[in-house]
Design an enzyme around this catalytic site. Structure first.
Site, PDB file in Angstrom:
ATOM      1  N   LYS A 169       0.810  -1.229   0.000  1.00 46.32           N
ATOM      2  CA  LYS A 169       0.000   0.000   0.000  1.00 46.32           C
ATOM      3  C   LYS A 169       0.843   1.278   0.000  1.00 46.32           C
ATOM      4  CE  LYS A 169      -4.055  -1.941   2.301  1.00 46.32           C
ATOM      5  NZ  LYS A 169      -4.989  -1.836   3.437  1.00 46.32           N
ATOM      6  N   ASP A 216      -9.993   2.839   2.538  1.00 43.35           N
ATOM      7  CA  ASP A 216     -10.096   2.184   3.855  1.00 43.35           C
ATOM      8  C   ASP A 216     -10.654   3.167   4.892  1.00 43.35           C
ATOM      9  OD1 ASP A 216      -9.111  -0.336   3.189  1.00 43.35           O
ATOM     10  OD2 ASP A 216      -7.029   0.199   3.633  1.00 43.35           O
ATOM     11  N   ASN A 254      -0.091   3.338  20.640  1.00 41.30           N
ATOM     12  CA  ASN A 254       0.538   2.230  19.910  1.00 41.30           C
ATOM     13  C   ASN A 254       1.635   1.595  20.752  1.00 41.30           C
ATOM     14  OD1 ASN A 254       0.585   0.695  17.467  1.00 41.30           O
ATOM     15  ND2 ASN A 254       2.580   1.598  17.001  1.00 41.30           N
ATOM     16  N   ARG A 255       1.815   0.277  20.512  1.00 47.35           N
ATOM     17  CA  ARG A 255       2.879  -0.477  21.191  1.00 47.35           C
ATOM     18  C   ARG A 255       4.230   0.206  20.933  1.00 47.35           C
ATOM     19  NH1 ARG A 255       3.513  -6.553  19.107  1.00 47.35           N
ATOM     20  NH2 ARG A 255       3.996  -5.374  17.216  1.00 47.35           N
TER      21      ARG A 255
HETATM   22  P1  NDP Z   1       0.070  -2.999  10.023  1.00 47.95           P
HETATM   23  O1  NDP Z   1       0.979  -4.172  10.010  1.00 47.95           O
HETATM   24  O2  NDP Z   1       0.374  -1.817   9.192  1.00 47.95           O
HETATM   25  O3  NDP Z   1      -0.074  -2.473  11.547  1.00 47.95           O
HETATM   26  C1  NDP Z   1      -0.291  -3.367  12.602  1.00 47.95           C
HETATM   27  C2  NDP Z   1      -0.598  -2.595  13.876  1.00 47.95           C
HETATM   28  O4  NDP Z   1      -0.937  -3.543  14.899  1.00 47.95           O
HETATM   29  C3  NDP Z   1       0.585  -1.791  14.421  1.00 47.95           C
HETATM   30  O5  NDP Z   1       0.108  -0.638  15.066  1.00 47.95           O
HETATM   31  C4  NDP Z   1       1.189  -2.769  15.433  1.00 47.95           C
HETATM   32  O6  NDP Z   1       1.930  -2.155  16.479  1.00 47.95           O
HETATM   33  C5  NDP Z   1      -0.066  -3.367  16.024  1.00 47.95           C
HETATM   34  N1  NDP Z   1       0.157  -4.667  16.661  1.00 47.95           N
HETATM   35  C6  NDP Z   1       0.456  -5.827  16.051  1.00 47.95           C
HETATM   36  N2  NDP Z   1       0.573  -6.816  16.976  1.00 47.95           N
HETATM   37  C7  NDP Z   1       0.358  -6.236  18.196  1.00 47.95           C
HETATM   38  C8  NDP Z   1       0.335  -6.725  19.525  1.00 47.95           C
HETATM   39  N3  NDP Z   1       0.559  -8.005  19.808  1.00 47.95           N
HETATM   40  N4  NDP Z   1       0.048  -5.848  20.521  1.00 47.95           N
HETATM   41  C9  NDP Z   1      -0.195  -4.541  20.253  1.00 47.95           C
HETATM   42  N5  NDP Z   1      -0.185  -4.015  19.006  1.00 47.95           N
HETATM   43  C10 NDP Z   1       0.085  -4.851  17.990  1.00 47.95           C
HETATM   44  O7  NDP Z   1      -1.374  -3.588   9.690  1.00 47.95           O
HETATM   45  P2  NDP Z   1      -2.619  -2.810   9.064  1.00 47.95           P
HETATM   46  O8  NDP Z   1      -2.756  -1.505   9.763  1.00 47.95           O
HETATM   47  O9  NDP Z   1      -2.536  -2.831   7.581  1.00 47.95           O
HETATM   48  O10 NDP Z   1      -3.823  -3.775   9.461  1.00 47.95           O
HETATM   49  C11 NDP Z   1      -4.313  -3.803  10.780  1.00 47.95           C
HETATM   50  C12 NDP Z   1      -5.607  -4.582  10.797  1.00 47.95           C
HETATM   51  O11 NDP Z   1      -6.591  -3.884  10.051  1.00 47.95           O
HETATM   52  C13 NDP Z   1      -5.518  -5.985  10.163  1.00 47.95           C
HETATM   53  O12 NDP Z   1      -6.220  -6.879  11.000  1.00 47.95           O
HETATM   54  C14 NDP Z   1      -6.251  -5.822   8.850  1.00 47.95           C
HETATM   55  O13 NDP Z   1      -6.856  -7.010   8.408  1.00 47.95           O
HETATM   56  C15 NDP Z   1      -7.312  -4.792   9.246  1.00 47.95           C
HETATM   57  N6  NDP Z   1      -7.881  -4.077   8.125  1.00 47.95           N
HETATM   58  C16 NDP Z   1      -9.233  -4.076   8.014  1.00 47.95           C
HETATM   59  C17 NDP Z   1      -9.839  -3.413   6.994  1.00 47.95           C
HETATM   60  C18 NDP Z   1     -11.329  -3.432   6.890  1.00 47.95           C
HETATM   61  O14 NDP Z   1     -11.850  -3.032   5.839  1.00 47.95           O
HETATM   62  N7  NDP Z   1     -12.053  -3.866   7.905  1.00 47.95           N
HETATM   63  C19 NDP Z   1      -9.081  -2.673   5.969  1.00 47.95           C
HETATM   64  C20 NDP Z   1      -7.645  -2.692   6.220  1.00 47.95           C
HETATM   65  C21 NDP Z   1      -7.077  -3.382   7.255  1.00 47.95           C
HETATM   66  P3  NDP Z   1       3.493  -1.823  16.285  1.00 47.95           P
HETATM   67  O15 NDP Z   1       3.550  -0.575  15.487  1.00 47.95           O
HETATM   68  O16 NDP Z   1       3.991  -1.671  17.662  1.00 47.95           O
HETATM   69  O17 NDP Z   1       4.097  -3.001  15.572  1.00 47.95           O
END
Ligand code: NDP
Length: 292
Positions: free
Chosen positions: A83, A119, A166-167
């Site tokens: 993206k 999104d 955020n973490r």
């Molecule tokens: P990214 O990989 O870009 O970001 C992931 C985020 O989750 C980061 O903020 C990360 O924190 C955090 N994270 C991951 N694991 C943990 C944990 N164990 N504890 C705390 N924080 C955690 O993913 P996306 O933003 O692209 O996607 C996020 C979600 O959104 C996915 O489930 C995706 O499927 C969903 N989504 C849904 C859509 C919809 O239409 N409903 C559209 C797009 C996405 P850190 O920065 O610390 O790593």
């Protein structure tokens, strides 16, 4: 797919104009239900279009975009992990895509490919159906691509303030630093710690991390104070997440991730086809896809 839809395609093949072609590029894409949702919507609105799901490995995004152009595709969706990278290969961006720094939807303007971010728009639609976001005090958990798109759109629609927890604090701070220059919404960043407390002062709490995706037992370690607010999860599989269960117990009005998925798709389809879609059909298509 009904005979009518097939006949429509065959007629287009024999008499023109050819069907409009669309695709989704990402890696992995197996398990992504968009094709099922889009083709059901095309069929229902009588739009002669076809949608394919394509695995595009990291390192091949430039060639994929050149291919989309050369083959005359009318549009595309872009999913993880491309993206952000895809932006440099496009001819223009909408304001949502520019501010969120990510593209999930491409459409054509003549021979130019324009990147949009639907999104955040899809998420915003799912909240506006309950309450206008203008003036809201918002807490967003997460600072990845989905969070960034949501924060951008809520800010463009004049949310009062948005706190990003955020973490990895630096990622939340980076969003604040970039967006603060462009929007009037007050933004701040905090660390998402264990036993994170959610008091009743928030109008809207958004779970925008990837925690809980395909993992029905997993959830963030949150401590909820009882109170009225909207709680929304971006995770769409499972539909009822641990986050939403806990939020509902604490008195929240809950919004699942399916709405965002349907509306972001609907916005794309309406842009591509210039026709109104039916959300119910698209939601049913997703539910069917998840049951396969
Ligand atoms: P990214 O990989 O870009 O970001 C992931 C985020 O989750 C980061 O903020 C990360 O924190 C955090 N994270 C991951 N694991 C943990 C944990 N164990 N504890 C705390 N924080 C955690 O993913 P996306 O933003 O692209 O996607 C996020 C979600 O959104 C996915 O489930 C995706 O499927 C969903 N989504 C849904 C859509 C919809 O239409 N409903 C559209 C797009 C996405 P850190 O920065 O610390 O790593």
């Amino acid at each position: 797919m009904s005979d009518n839809y097939k006949t429509m395609g065959e007629r287009a093949l024999m008499h023109g104009p050819l069907e409009a072609l669309f695709c989704c590029i990402g890696d992995p894409v197996i398990g992504n239900p968009t094709q099922i949702m889009v083709e059901d919507a095309f069929e229902e609105i009588g739009f002669a279009g076809r949608y394919l799901t394509c695995t595009v490995a990291t390192g091949s995004v430039k060639e994929a975009i050149e291919g989309i152009k050369a083959l005359g595709f009318a549009g595309a969706n872009v999913t993880a992990p491309h993206k952000v990278e895809v932006i440099q290969y496009l001819d223009g961006l909408t304001e949502s895509a520019r501010l969120s720094g990510a593209v999930n939807c491409i459409y054509r303007e003549g021979d130019k490919l324009i990147g949009d971010n639907t999104d955040g728009k899809g998420f915003h639609t799912s909240i506006e159906l309950i309450k206008p976001v203008e003036g809201m005090k918002v807490l967003v958990l997460g600072a990845g691509g989905a969070a960034r798109a949501i924060i951008t759109e809520l800010a463009l629609h004049k949310a009062g303030s948005i706190t990003i927890a955020n973490r990895t604090l630096e990622k939340a701070q980076a969003i604040v630093d970039t967006l603060s220059k462009e929007v009037s919404t007050k933004l701040d960043a905090i660390k998402l710690e264990d036993h994170f407390a959610i008091d009743k002062s928030w109008d809207l709490v958004v779970q925008a991390t990837s925690v809980g995706l395909f993992a029905p037992q997993e959830g963030l370690d949150l401590v909820w104070e009882k109170g009225e607010r909207i709680a929304a999860d971006v995770v769409f599989n499972p539909i009822e997440t641990q986050f939403l269960k806990a939020a509902q117990k604490a008195g929240a009005t809950c919004v699942d991730g399916l709405g965002m998925l349907v509306y972001q798709g609907a916005i794309a389809i309406e842009k591509w086809s210039q026709r109104k879609t039916n959300f119910a059909t698209m939601k049913e298509a997703l539910e069917r896809a998840f049951s396969l």
